[in-house]
Design a protein around this motif. Structure first.
Motif, PDB file in Angstrom:
ATOM      1  N   TYR A  12       0.846  -1.187   0.000  1.00 13.27           N
ATOM      2  CA  TYR A  12       0.000   0.000   0.000  1.00 13.27           C
ATOM      3  C   TYR A  12       0.885   1.242   0.000  1.00 13.27           C
ATOM      4  O   TYR A  12       1.975   1.242   0.589  1.00 13.27           O
ATOM      5  CB  TYR A  12      -0.909   0.031   1.231  1.00 13.27           C
ATOM      6  CG  TYR A  12      -2.102  -0.889   1.145  1.00 13.27           C
ATOM      7  CD1 TYR A  12      -3.351  -0.406   0.757  1.00 13.27           C
ATOM      8  CD2 TYR A  12      -1.982  -2.238   1.444  1.00 13.27           C
ATOM      9  CE1 TYR A  12      -4.448  -1.247   0.678  1.00 13.27           C
ATOM     10  CE2 TYR A  12      -3.072  -3.091   1.365  1.00 13.27           C
ATOM     11  CZ  TYR A  12      -4.298  -2.584   0.980  1.00 13.27           C
ATOM     12  OH  TYR A  12      -5.391  -3.419   0.891  1.00 13.27           O
ATOM     13  N   GLY A  45      -3.957  10.029   1.738  1.00 11.15           N
ATOM     14  CA  GLY A  45      -4.474   9.017   0.829  1.00 11.15           C
ATOM     15  C   GLY A  45      -3.830   7.659   1.050  1.00 11.15           C
ATOM     16  O   GLY A  45      -2.670   7.550   1.437  1.00 11.15           O
ATOM     17  N   GLU A  56      -3.531   3.945  -1.062  1.00  7.07           N
ATOM     18  CA  GLU A  56      -3.766   3.273  -2.344  1.00  7.07           C
ATOM     19  C   GLU A  56      -3.118   1.897  -2.336  1.00  7.07           C
ATOM     20  O   GLU A  56      -1.981   1.743  -1.878  1.00  7.07           O
ATOM     21  CB  GLU A  56      -3.196   4.096  -3.490  1.00  7.07           C
ATOM     22  CG  GLU A  56      -3.882   5.441  -3.692  1.00  7.07           C
ATOM     23  CD  GLU A  56      -3.224   6.248  -4.790  1.00  7.07           C
ATOM     24  OE1 GLU A  56      -3.871   6.486  -5.823  1.00  7.07           O
ATOM     25  OE2 GLU A  56      -2.051   6.629  -4.611  1.00  7.07           O
ATOM     26  N   ARG A  57      -3.860   0.930  -2.838  1.00  8.38           N
ATOM     27  CA  ARG A  57      -3.309  -0.419  -2.971  1.00  8.38           C
ATOM     28  C   ARG A  57      -2.434  -0.464  -4.217  1.00  8.38           C
ATOM     29  O   ARG A  57      -2.889  -0.159  -5.318  1.00  8.38           O
ATOM     30  CB  ARG A  57      -4.449  -1.438  -3.067  1.00  8.38           C
ATOM     31  CG  ARG A  57      -4.038  -2.858  -2.735  1.00  8.38           C
ATOM     32  CD  ARG A  57      -5.240  -3.667  -2.261  1.00  8.38           C
ATOM     33  NE  ARG A  57      -6.257  -3.770  -3.273  1.00  8.38           N
ATOM     34  CZ  ARG A  57      -6.412  -4.832  -4.074  1.00  8.38           C
ATOM     35  NH1 ARG A  57      -5.592  -5.850  -3.955  1.00  8.38           N
ATOM     36  NH2 ARG A  57      -7.370  -4.856  -4.958  1.00  8.38           N
ATOM     37  N   GLU A  86      -9.239   7.496   1.828  1.00  2.00           N
ATOM     38  CA  GLU A  86      -8.670   8.724   2.359  1.00  2.00           C
ATOM     39  C   GLU A  86      -9.041   8.872   3.832  1.00  2.00           C
ATOM     40  O   GLU A  86     -10.168   8.576   4.221  1.00  2.00           O
ATOM     41  CB  GLU A  86      -9.182   9.952   1.584  1.00  2.00           C
ATOM     42  CG  GLU A  86      -8.667  10.034   0.162  1.00  2.00           C
ATOM     43  CD  GLU A  86      -9.191  11.254  -0.583  1.00  2.00           C
ATOM     44  OE1 GLU A  86      -9.997  12.013   0.015  1.00  2.00           O
ATOM     45  OE2 GLU A  86      -8.812  11.448  -1.748  1.00  2.00           O
ATOM     46  N   SER A  92      -3.549  -2.298  -7.302  1.00  2.00           N
ATOM     47  CA  SER A  92      -4.598  -1.593  -8.039  1.00  2.00           C
ATOM     48  C   SER A  92      -4.015  -0.474  -8.887  1.00  2.00           C
ATOM     49  O   SER A  92      -4.441  -0.247 -10.014  1.00  2.00           O
ATOM     50  CB  SER A  92      -5.631  -1.034  -7.059  1.00  2.00           C
ATOM     51  OG  SER A  92      -6.567  -0.214  -7.713  1.00  2.00           O
ATOM     52  N   ILE A  93      -3.018   0.240  -8.347  1.00  2.00           N
ATOM     53  CA  ILE A  93      -2.394   1.328  -9.096  1.00  2.00           C
ATOM     54  C   ILE A  93      -1.753   0.784 -10.363  1.00  2.00           C
ATOM     55  O   ILE A  93      -1.900   1.331 -11.455  1.00  2.00           O
ATOM     56  CB  ILE A  93      -1.333   2.031  -8.220  1.00  2.00           C
ATOM     57  CG1 ILE A  93      -1.982   2.662  -6.992  1.00  2.00           C
ATOM     58  CG2 ILE A  93      -0.593   3.093  -9.021  1.00  2.00           C
ATOM     59  CD1 ILE A  93      -0.968   3.191  -5.992  1.00  2.00           C
ATOM     60  N   ASP A 130      -9.373  -0.338  -2.988  1.00  2.00           N
ATOM     61  CA  ASP A 130      -8.277   0.117  -3.841  1.00  2.00           C
ATOM     62  C   ASP A 130      -7.756   1.484  -3.414  1.00  2.00           C
ATOM     63  O   ASP A 130      -6.548   1.716  -3.392  1.00  2.00           O
ATOM     64  CB  ASP A 130      -8.721   0.177  -5.311  1.00  2.00           C
ATOM     65  CG  ASP A 130      -8.996  -1.202  -5.885  1.00  2.00           C
ATOM     66  OD1 ASP A 130      -8.387  -2.169  -5.392  1.00  2.00           O
ATOM     67  OD2 ASP A 130      -9.819  -1.307  -6.808  1.00  2.00           O
ATOM     68  N   ARG A 131      -8.677   2.386  -3.072  1.00  2.00           N
ATOM     69  CA  ARG A 131      -8.290   3.734  -2.678  1.00  2.00           C
ATOM     70  C   ARG A 131      -9.141   4.176  -1.489  1.00  2.00           C
ATOM     71  O   ARG A 131     -10.333   3.850  -1.412  1.00  2.00           O
ATOM     72  CB  ARG A 131      -8.480   4.735  -3.827  1.00  2.00           C
ATOM     73  CG  ARG A 131      -7.562   4.537  -5.018  1.00  2.00           C
ATOM     74  CD  ARG A 131      -7.888   5.549  -6.104  1.00  2.00           C
ATOM     75  NE  ARG A 131      -7.808   6.921  -5.598  1.00  2.00           N
ATOM     76  CZ  ARG A 131      -8.631   7.906  -5.962  1.00  2.00           C
ATOM     77  NH1 ARG A 131      -9.612   7.681  -6.826  1.00  2.00           N
ATOM     78  NH2 ARG A 131      -8.479   9.129  -5.471  1.00  2.00           N
TER      79      ARG A 131
END
Length: 245
Positions: free
Chosen positions: A145, A227, A229-230, A215, A233-234, A212-213
């Motif tokens: 992450y 934030g 983010e995985r 905040e 996923s990015i 995936d995302r």
């Protein structure tokens, strides 16, 4: 002397609600084998005991079955069916114990009935031992992450790490972070930001889903936003760059 020893042992094992353990009207205890968990009941209300998702109830036993009603029900959870118990006393001023034996653990509940408006709407548990065992299983957890500040200066509550086991997500903060300073969590979808439910276990958020995302946001006029983010996923959503001829 032996009787007094049991009284003292039970008193030391008894767990009672504290203000920071509430999620709306649900109180979340930290499960420990041998602990006694208090349930405040009321003859005018139904109290609910919520088991872990996927946990199967094998046996229910109550000390006073003539003046206490304890029944099993099945509800729909976020990941499937979830067992809950419905508890109701016949009158105020009663006291009994309820033992729940499941396919995962044994719960010792001490129920007391009161008059007036006080009652436990719902009690549930978080399970640090189960989480720790998942941590020790090689390859069972995903730590890929990315955590970054999106707005404002870097806050003290910026997560140290985020990880998931394919079913739940843990967000871990620094030890010095106080629960009162922690921000709410929003999952970002194609439809926008969605406030999600989570449990607080020590310095961790436990989210019963993988995202995936997301905040973390704190403040209104000039919010601090961090934030999450995985990485997988990015990478899957990143378009390949065109090379120059």
């Amino acid at each position: 002397m032996s009787g007094q020893a049991w009284v003292e042992a039970n008193s030391g094992a008894r767990q009672r609600p504290e203000r920071e353990g509430f999620e709306a009207a649900r109180y979340v205890y930290t499960y420990a084998p041998g602990a006694i968990f208090e349930l405040v009941a009321n003859p005018n209300f139904i109290s609910t005991i919520l088991l872990e998702e996927g946990e199967t109830l094998n046996t229910i036993a109550a000390g006073d079955t003539s003046r206490w009603q304890v029944s099993e029900a099945i509800a729909e959870g976020s990941l499937g069916l979830r067992t809950l118990l419905l508890v109701k006393p016949a009158a105020a001023g009663l006291r009994t114990n309820i033992v729940l034996v499941t396919d995962r653990r044994t719960y010792l509940v001490e129920a007391v009935s009161q008059a007036g408006d006080a009652y436990s709407a719902e009690i549930a548990w978080c399970y640090p031992d189960a989480e720790q065992s998942a941590h020790t299983q090689g390859g069972a957890l995903n730590f890929d992450y990315r955590v970054r500040v999106l707005r404002g200066v870097r806050p003290a509550w910026t997560p140290l790490r985020v990880f998931d086991d394919g079913r739940r997500t843990w967000i871990e903060f620094a030890e010095a972070t106080e629960a009162g300073e922690l921000p709410p969590l929003f999952v970002i979808t194609s439809e926008g930001a969605e406030l999600v439910n989570y449990r607080i276990n020590g310095r961790r958020y436990i989210v019963d889903r993988v995202f995936d995302r997301a905040e973390l946001r704190l403040g209104v006029r000039a919010p601090q936003i961090v934030g999450i983010e995985r990485v997988e996923s990015i990478a899957s959503h990143r378009r390949p760059r065109r090379g120059r001829p």
